[in-house]
Scaffold this active site. Structure first.
Site, PDB file in Angstrom:
ATOM      1  N   GLY A 243       0.935  -0.915  -0.080  1.00 14.26           N
ATOM      2  CA  GLY A 243      -0.058  -0.008   0.216  1.00 14.26           C
ATOM      3  C   GLY A 243       0.738   1.052   0.100  1.00 14.26           C
ATOM      4  O   GLY A 243       1.908   1.190  -0.003  1.00 14.26           O
TER       5      GLY A 243
ATOM      6  N   ALA B 167       8.602   5.483   7.268  1.00 13.83           N
ATOM      7  CA  ALA B 167       7.380   5.176   6.590  1.00 13.83           C
ATOM      8  C   ALA B 167       6.960   3.714   7.005  1.00 13.83           C
ATOM      9  O   ALA B 167       8.142   2.904   6.882  1.00 13.83           O
ATOM     10  CB  ALA B 167       8.279   5.408   4.983  1.00 13.83           C
ATOM     11  N   ILE B 168       5.715   3.333   6.494  1.00 11.47           N
ATOM     12  CA  ILE B 168       4.920   2.310   6.406  1.00 11.47           C
ATOM     13  C   ILE B 168       3.834   2.350   5.627  1.00 11.47           C
ATOM     14  O   ILE B 168       3.110   2.547   4.934  1.00 11.47           O
ATOM     15  CB  ILE B 168       4.177   2.135   8.023  1.00 11.47           C
ATOM     16  CG1 ILE B 168       5.360   2.444   9.233  1.00 11.47           C
ATOM     17  CG2 ILE B 168       3.908   0.900   8.097  1.00 11.47           C
ATOM     18  CD1 ILE B 168       4.810   1.752  10.603  1.00 11.47           C
TER      19      ILE B 168
ATOM     20  N   ALA C 195      10.647   1.654   6.872  1.00  8.54           N
ATOM     21  CA  ALA C 195      11.768   2.036   6.536  1.00  8.54           C
ATOM     22  C   ALA C 195      11.869   3.143   7.372  1.00  8.54           C
ATOM     23  O   ALA C 195      11.265   4.838   7.695  1.00  8.54           O
ATOM     24  CB  ALA C 195      11.896   2.598   4.907  1.00  8.54           C
TER      25      ALA C 195
ATOM     26  N   CYS D 177       5.272   9.898  -0.076  1.00 11.44           N
ATOM     27  CA  CYS D 177       4.243   9.170   0.365  1.00 11.44           C
ATOM     28  C   CYS D 177       3.005  10.450  -0.083  1.00 11.44           C
ATOM     29  O   CYS D 177       1.219   9.833   0.474  1.00 11.44           O
ATOM     30  CB  CYS D 177       4.304   9.247   1.532  1.00 11.44           C
ATOM     31  SG  CYS D 177       5.084   8.129   2.637  1.00 11.44           S
TER      32      CYS D 177
END
Length: 220
Positions: free
Chosen positions: A82, A148-149, A163, A179
């Site tokens: 995602g 970031a996920i 990350a 993002c």
């Protein structure tokens, strides 16, 4: 982390590995975890410079044409996680946990929240106060994203992960809209404290916190 906690997980620390090779390792590990052939697995890695785009990502968030990135030695990879575009490079701690959500009483939403909590707790140990954002997944220091996920759930088992910017150069982030979030920046752990722990030390702290949070759900 106690030996008892370690024994519940398979930790694969593979050093610096290109993104597509790491993705193949994720897919193999996912196959093994889904079938119960190995313990829940956590891959720890750093990537050479690469931009990854989530499955529904908008390529308009790239500020240069893809061939220009390739001239700079930066791979551009479409992936199945995602989220929008993000950047990876050495000095950034990338963690891919591959776990059966049901084994830890997790939903996709609570899994993302647990990852965020593990990172926030780790940063607190390093002297950095970080938070979440109610709209945008990940971990933030003020208005700047530090972690970031992006995840995928397949066969009720997780892929991809987080990350965390530890000591990486941020120049590549200037060439994208990270993002897909405009008017907000990125930062690193080394940019937030006078003397940051090494990436290896941060990895150890994060794995300790992540596995303890997971095992606490099993004990409920």
């Amino acid at each position: 982390m106690s030996d008892e906690h370690l024994s519940r997980f398979r930790i694969l620390d593979v050093g610096v590995l290109d993104y597509l090779s790491a993705l193949k390792l994720q897919e193999l590990s996912h196959h093994e975890v889904v079938r119960g052939l190995v313990a829940p697995t956590i891959i720890v890695v750093q990537h050479p410079p690469v931009l990854t785009l989530g499955k529904h990502a908008d390529s308009g968030f790239l500020k240069l044409p893809v061939p220009e990135f390739k001239k700079l030695g930066v791979e551009v990879v479409q992936t199945d996680r995602g989220g929008e575009v993000t950047a990876h490079m050495p000095g950034q701690l990338v963690v891919y946990p591959i776990i059966k959500l049901v084994d830890f009483k997790l939903t996709p939403r609570t899994w993302v929240a647990l990852l965020e909590t593990a990172v926030i707790d780790t940063l607190a140990l390093c002297g950095v106060s970080a938070t979440t954002d109610p709209i945008n997944p990940g971990v933030w220091v003020g208005s700047q994203k530090i972690c970031a996920i992006g995840i995928r759930i397949k066969d009720r088992t997780s892929l991809h992960g987080l990350a965390l910017n530890v000591s990486n150069d941020l120049d590549l982030f200037d060439k994208i809209i990270p993002c897909g979030i405009k008017n907000r920046g990125v930062t690193t752990l080394s940019g937030c404290v006078p003397k940051a722990p090494t990436l290896s030390e941060v990895a150890s702290m994060l794995l300790d916190r992540l596995t303890k949070l997971l095992m606490s759900r099993v004990a409920r």
